[in-house]
Design a protein around this motif. Structure first.
Motif, short mmCIF file in Angstrom:
data_model
loop_
_atom_site.label_atom_id
_atom_site.label_comp_id
_atom_site.label_asym_id
_atom_site.label_seq_id
_atom_site.Cartn_x
_atom_site.Cartn_y
_atom_site.Cartn_z
N PRO B 84 15.31 -12.03 -4.59
CA PRO B 84 15.55 -13.45 -4.30
C PRO B 84 16.17 -13.67 -2.91
O PRO B 84 15.78 -14.60 -2.19
N ASP B 85 17.09 -12.78 -2.52
CA ASP B 85 17.75 -12.93 -1.22
C ASP B 85 16.76 -12.86 -0.07
O ASP B 85 17.01 -13.42 1.01
N PHE B 86 15.69 -12.13 -0.27
CA PHE B 86 14.71 -11.95 0.81
C PHE B 86 13.47 -12.81 0.62
O PHE B 86 12.46 -12.62 1.30
N GLY B 87 13.53 -13.74 -0.33
CA GLY B 87 12.41 -14.67 -0.53
C GLY B 87 11.14 -14.03 -1.04
O GLY B 87 10.03 -14.49 -0.73
N LEU B 88 11.29 -12.97 -1.83
CA LEU B 88 10.10 -12.25 -2.31
C LEU B 88 9.79 -12.54 -3.78
O LEU B 88 9.13 -11.74 -4.45
N ASN B 89 10.24 -13.68 -4.27
CA ASN B 89 10.05 -13.97 -5.70
C ASN B 89 8.59 -13.98 -6.12
O ASN B 89 8.28 -13.78 -7.29
N ASP B 90 7.69 -14.20 -5.18
CA ASP B 90 6.27 -14.26 -5.54
C ASP B 90 5.62 -12.90 -5.80
O ASP B 90 4.47 -12.83 -6.20
N LEU B 91 6.36 -11.83 -5.53
CA LEU B 91 5.78 -10.51 -5.84
C LEU B 91 5.60 -10.38 -7.35
O LEU B 91 6.53 -10.65 -8.12
N ASP B 92 4.41 -9.98 -7.77
CA ASP B 92 4.20 -9.82 -9.22
C ASP B 92 4.68 -8.43 -9.66
O ASP B 92 5.10 -7.62 -8.84
N ASP B 93 4.60 -8.19 -10.96
CA ASP B 93 5.18 -6.95 -11.50
C ASP B 93 4.51 -5.71 -10.90
O ASP B 93 5.18 -4.72 -10.58
N ALA B 94 3.20 -5.76 -10.74
CA ALA B 94 2.49 -4.59 -10.19
C ALA B 94 2.93 -4.34 -8.75
O ALA B 94 3.11 -3.18 -8.34
N GLN B 95 3.14 -5.40 -7.99
CA GLN B 95 3.59 -5.23 -6.60
C GLN B 95 5.01 -4.67 -6.54
O GLN B 95 5.32 -3.84 -5.69
N ARG B 96 5.84 -5.13 -7.46
CA ARG B 96 7.23 -4.60 -7.49
C ARG B 96 7.24 -3.12 -7.88
O ARG B 96 7.98 -2.32 -7.30
N THR B 97 6.41 -2.79 -8.87
CA THR B 97 6.32 -1.39 -9.31
C THR B 97 5.84 -0.52 -8.16
O THR B 97 6.38 0.56 -7.91
N ASP B 98 4.85 -1.01 -7.46
CA ASP B 98 4.31 -0.23 -6.34
C ASP B 98 5.33 -0.13 -5.20
O ASP B 98 5.51 0.94 -4.61
N LEU B 99 6.02 -1.23 -4.93
CA LEU B 99 7.03 -1.19 -3.87
C LEU B 99 8.15 -0.21 -4.22
O LEU B 99 8.64 0.53 -3.37
N ASN B 100 8.52 -0.19 -5.50
CA ASN B 100 9.56 0.77 -5.93
C ASN B 100 9.10 2.20 -5.67
O ASN B 100 9.91 3.08 -5.37
N LYS B 101 7.80 2.40 -5.77
CA LYS B 101 7.26 3.75 -5.53
C LYS B 101 7.19 4.09 -4.05
O LYS B 101 6.80 5.20 -3.68
N ALA B 102 7.55 3.16 -3.19
CA ALA B 102 7.63 3.50 -1.75
C ALA B 102 8.60 4.66 -1.56
O ALA B 102 8.43 5.47 -0.64
N TRP B 103 9.60 4.76 -2.43
CA TRP B 103 10.56 5.88 -2.34
C TRP B 103 9.89 7.22 -2.64
O TRP B 103 10.46 8.27 -2.32
N HIS B 104 8.73 7.18 -3.29
CA HIS B 104 7.98 8.42 -3.58
C HIS B 104 7.11 8.80 -2.37
O HIS B 104 6.47 9.84 -2.39
N ARG B 105 7.08 7.92 -1.38
CA ARG B 105 6.16 8.13 -0.25
C ARG B 105 6.90 8.15 1.09
O ARG B 105 6.32 7.87 2.13
N LEU B 106 8.18 8.47 1.05
CA LEU B 106 8.95 8.46 2.30
C LEU B 106 8.41 9.51 3.27
O LEU B 106 8.00 10.60 2.86
N SER B 107 8.44 9.16 4.54
CA SER B 107 7.90 10.09 5.55
C SER B 107 8.98 11.02 6.07
O SER B 107 10.12 10.60 6.32
N PRO B 108 8.61 12.28 6.28
CA PRO B 108 9.58 13.23 6.84
C PRO B 108 9.84 12.96 8.32
O PRO B 108 8.99 12.41 9.02
N TRP B 109 11.02 13.35 8.80
CA TRP B 109 11.25 13.42 10.23
C TRP B 109 10.28 14.44 10.83
O TRP B 109 9.80 15.34 10.12
#
Lengths: 239, 239
Positions: B84-109
């Motif tokens: 809510p603080d970042f105005g992303l309320n329109d993200l649906d559940d699938a988008q939130r789940t996928d965004l949470n998985k961004a932590w599974h895709r972090l890039s190495p230095w």
């Protein structure tokens, strides 16, 4: 029925399925016996006797008759048990310690490293073993087995076939039982995996216990994959 | 003082030390924000806010205020907190789940994969992270980080700096503290590792938290290795 699309990780029973414990132990036992003057030591009988004491000791832990004890310690205890029977009393402590580490140096079957390497291209590949954590790491390093992770008794402090092992592996791998394929040469292990929702791959290993093998002579259920090598698992998984 | 000959395993803090969580999360957040009409989303501020909620939540678990909860779940909770603080309320559940998985895709230095690959030639290389088991496996697969094993919070059900983490890692790796070298960009982590007998390697990561980094600006103790990259650790370990 095999649901290939659901699989994310392939986890492997290790002793017997991935590595040939009997030949490896026999070779190392013969070598150390020669150093104390045995020209004609029966390394295979020694390997069988060593292995035979392992299951009862794990059962004591599983049954709560003794506290958690890692596989390395159980191996050493059994080694001390059988040393007198095989006339190896002259082995000194350093030789016994090194012989116990023979389990860290078991050799893979000829199809294991190539099959796991193929599966690793698409799937997470992991041990799923009653072995000790360090033992499995050393074995992988020594034999070039390219595991992504080490799932083993030390992680959940339980020995297969305790249900904690299967449930912990599923949970650590993300919580979806069907996404985990268990590959093993042992029907009891696959039976437990299937009970908790894993997919199953049976690899026949007729030489695991030498010429007189009495168990796991064939697939005893309609496992999702039934084959004779880990390359065969890779074939059926299309990698 | 560095005792190179004793080292058998090099274990790595992962967020910040091996992977650049801030840039990776910012890129993914910007991308998903665009899909719901944000042309000029501040992905870096979003990444900072997401990360900022992570430590207090781990602390609740560490302090026993809530039961064991895996990092993936804590990430998702914090994501829901800040949406809510970042105005992303329109993200649906699938988008939130996928965004949470961004932590599974972090890039190495840029030095991480090459440095770890060099160290792997001689040493066991493992994560030593507060991340989830599956998250770390997916990250490794995605980024090509050649871990031998995954040591993480899910294995011992505790978050660093709880002492259980350090003691469990040492025990799983064979029980000899000095045989374990902890590599981290965070002084608190190395300080705990040293307390329990590990050897220590500090890698400076000035960009970890963006231009306004306020912590871990330099090595705060005489760590056994002090360097600016994982390649630098490999150099000093002679591999």
């Amino acid at each position: 029925m095999l649901n290939k699309d659901a699989v994310k990780a392939v986890i492997f029973d290790t002793y017997g399925t991935v590595v040939d414990w009997r030949t490896s132990i026999a070779v190392e036992a013969n070598a150390v016996a020669q150093t104390i003057g045995f020209a004609e030591f029966d390394g295979e009988a020694f390997a069988d006797a060593w292995r035979a004491g392992y299951h009862p000791k794990m059962k004591e832990v599983r049954d709560g008759l003794r506290p958690w004890t890692t596989n390395d310690v159980l191996h050493r205890e059994r080694l001390e048990d059988i040393i007198p029977d095989f006339g190896l009393n002259d082995l000194d402590d350093a030789q016994r310690t090194d012989l116990n580490k023979a389990w860290h140096r078991l050799s893979p079957w000829s199809d294991s490293v190539s099959g796991i390497t193929r599966l690793k291209r698409k799937y997470i590949v992991s041990t799923f073993s009653n072995g000790s954590y360090g033992l499995l790491l050393n074995m992988a390093k020594n034999a070039g087995i390219p595991w992504d992770s080490i799932l083993c008794s030390d992680v959940y402090r339980a020995f297969k076939p305790a249900k904690e092992c299967y449930l912990a592996a599923i949970e650590l791998l993300g919580g979806e039982p069907e996404s985990v394929m268990l590959c093993a040469a042992h029907n009891y292990d696959l039976s437990r995996g299937r009970k908790f929702g894993m997919q199953t791959a049976y690899v026949d290993r007729p030489q695991e216990s030498g010429p007189n093998k009495t168990h796991d002579l064939k697939a005893e259920q309609d496992w999702d994959i039934i084959t004779t090598s880990i390359e065969g698992v890779a074939d059926q998984m299309g990698v």
